[in-house]
Design an enzyme around this catalytic site. Structure first.
Site, short mmCIF file in Angstrom:
data_model
loop_
_atom_site.label_atom_id
_atom_site.label_comp_id
_atom_site.label_asym_id
_atom_site.label_seq_id
_atom_site.Cartn_x
_atom_site.Cartn_y
_atom_site.Cartn_z
N VAL A 176 18.65 49.47 -21.37
CA VAL A 176 18.20 48.32 -20.68
C VAL A 176 16.85 47.93 -21.32
CG1 VAL A 176 17.65 47.45 -18.49
CG2 VAL A 176 19.36 49.21 -18.63
N ARG B 77 15.25 57.96 -19.44
CA ARG B 77 14.18 58.68 -18.71
C ARG B 77 14.63 60.14 -18.20
NH1 ARG B 77 10.06 55.35 -18.04
NH2 ARG B 77 9.29 56.33 -15.90
N HIS C 180 27.17 21.55 -4.86
CA HIS C 180 27.40 21.00 -6.17
C HIS C 180 26.21 20.29 -6.63
CE1 HIS C 180 29.45 19.28 -9.81
NE2 HIS C 180 28.92 18.03 -9.20
#
Ligand code: FAD
Ligand code: NAI
Length: 468
Positions: free
Chosen positions: A187, A275, A447
């Site tokens: 990430v 980590r 929409h």
């Protein structure tokens, strides 16, 4: 005389500060200890997330995306930008301002909720109910440990934050490096690699596994690989990183997937290989607090440690290292302390990766469903067929729904595309309510909106998508 509290929280990150606020809301006399500080020594509440994680990375992702749009994207819209220039120093200062306003926000919330804040390193004293901070002793009926995590270093390549960078250095490079290396296409590697590529660096990412984004649905990670390589991110998978030498530049020796020996020579190297939980200086062993073999504080499903009235939450315990997961655990623990019975469904914790396009998912992937032999149906819808995406000019990616073949209950939703991180919330709500793909398909969506891609993908499960 020691100050006495119902709850003392160690760590003021998203787990700790949220736990402290909820505890105070529930009428508990609450304190929070946090040691983080800014350069002038003042407190920097908010943890990794606020100081060197979620917040500054998203600030730089936004700024660098604007820069890229101005340089390459606006022309398509008939907007000509002349004399485009990068003022990196201002961009970094803006990021710092965003961080500071978040730090101040937490301090304000502490005052508002009458939470006593102690600035310094907290540790257990003679017993699990005694905490020491800056020469003071606090007595706590309940302790919540929320001490977070630290970046993992590669052996023989310590972070100096000048040449070899953790997330901290990666968020503060003063000049755009010509050649940037990244170890780990996870990430952080993808987010920070994207930032510096957009700002002009030639970015190479070395990944140990044969494919990257292994936790994502395979269709999403394959699409991401295509899109990122088109953008110019060079990702080499299946490598074995060897010796790293940092002098004026950083030379990374590695064995490539085809077994050839290679050297990557770069001006800076970001190491983002995961980590590790942070229990340093807590005196965990001194009070008999159980830590597992990977260094995480051992907890049960409800964040109870082996010591009575000592709880642990967030990155320092098992589960995904995500700010919102830490927050949910913080709230739940505070509520458990007063006898409430909150529940966290870890299966509905969403993931968002803030690359462009964004990647977001919740629930199971198709490969997980196959592995457990689930009977499921899938429906996908490409953003290319969504009117709002075409109007915006960002048609990459798709939405994919996975639903139980018999009950139609949604089992997972996977998105790569514009604003995936916002769209995923609808899927989280639906899954929390045990909704079906038909439920989403029957709901009126505005929409033109990107959310119509959610409706169309849900309808595609039953091969009823209208627009594709
Ligand atoms: P932390 O946020 O690490 O906070 C722990 C705090 O405790 C720190 O302030 C620390 O100084 C303090 N502390 C530790 N020990 C002591 C002690 N003994 N005494 C006093 N204080 C102590 N997650 C997301 O959900 N979304 C994202 O977009 C995202 N982006 C990220 C980007 C990067 C670059 C990184 C590194 C992480 C990112 N994360 C993201 C992960 C997220 O930051 C962590 O999951 C989250 O911060 C964990 O919260 P925590 O409260 O458990 O710990
Ligand atoms: P990560 O676990 O996401 O990715 C680490 C990558 O490094 C993996 O692909 C792994 O295979 C690879 N790797 C490990 N050892 C290696 C080696 N020796 N050589 C080459 N590759 C190697 O960890 P990352 O990126 O460091 O991030 C840590 C955590 O922070 C994330 O897992 C996530 O929990 C959190 N985070 C969340 C974000 C978000 O939610 N948007 C953003 C950034 C971080």
């Amino acid at each position: 005389m020691a100050d006495t509290f119902d709850v003392v929280v160690i760590g003021g990150g998203p787990g700790g500060y949220v736990a402290a606020i909820r505890a105070a809301q529930l009428g508990l006399k609450t304190a929070c200890i946090d040691e983080a500080k800014v350069s002038d020594g003042k407190p920097a509440l908010g943890g990794t997330c606020t100081n060197v994680g979620c917040i500054p990375s998203k600030a730089l992702l936004q700024s660098s995306e604007y820069y890229e749009h101005a340089g390459h994207g606006f022309a398509d819209h008939g907007i000509k930008v002349k004399g485009l220039d990068l003022d990196l120093s201002t961009m970094l200062k803006r990021k710092e301002k965003v961080v500071k306003s978040s730090n101040d926000g937490v301090l304000y919330l502490f005052k508002k909720n009458k939470i006593q804040f102690f600035h310094g390193r907290g540790s257990f004293g003679k017993s699990p109910n005694e905490l020491l901070v800056g020469g003071q002793t606090l007595q706590a009926k309940h302790v919540i440990i929320a001490t977070g995590s630290n970046p993992r270093a590669l052996p023989g390549a310590d972070f100096d934050e000048k040449l070899i960078l953790s997330n901290t250095g990666a968020l503060a490079i003063p000049d755009v490096p010509k050649r940037l290396g990244v170890i780990g296409a996870g990430v952080i590697g993808l987010e920070m690699g994207s930032v510096w590529r957009r700002l002009g660096a030639d970015v190479t990412i070395l990944e140990a596994l044969p494919a990257f984004l292994g936790a994502a649905d395979e269709a999403v990670s394959k699409e991401a690989a295509k899109i990122f390589s088109k953008q110019g991110l060079k990702i080499e998978v299946g490598v074995k990183v060897g010796r790293i030498e940092a002098r004026k530049t950083v030379k990374v020796q590695y064995t490539a997937a085809d077994n050839s020996s290679k050297t990557l020579d770069v001006d800076k190297l970001i190491v983002s290989i995961g980590r590790v939980p942070n229990t340093e200086g807590l005196n965990a062993a001194g009070v008999g607090l159980k830590v597992d073999d990977r260094g995480f504080i051992a907890v049960d499903g409800e964040c109870r440690t082996n010591l009575p009235n000592v709880w642990a939450i967030g990155d320092v315990v098992r589960g995904p290292m995500l700010a919102h997961k830490a927050e949910e655990e913080g709230v739940a623990v505070a509520e458990r302390i007063v006898g409430q019975k909150p529940h966290i469904d870890f299966n509905t914790v969403p993931w968002v990766i803030y690359t462009a396009p964004e990647i977001a998912w919740v629930g199971e992937t198709e490969q997980q469903l196959k592995a457990r032999g689930a009977d499921y149906r899938a429906g996908s819808f490409p953003f290319m067929a969504n009117a709002r995406a075409r109007a915006i000019g960002d048609t990459s990616g798709f939405v994919k729904f996975l639903a139980d073949a018999k009950t139609d209950q949604i089992l997972g939703v996977h998105i790569i595309g514009p604003f995936a991180g916002e769209l995923i919330a609808e899927a989280v709500v639906a899954m929390e309510f045990r909704g079906s793909s038909e439920d989403i398909g029957m709901i009126c969506h505005a929409h033109p909106s990107l959310s119509e891609a959610m409706k169309d993908a849900a309808l595609a499960v039953d091969k009823r998508s209208i627009n594709f």
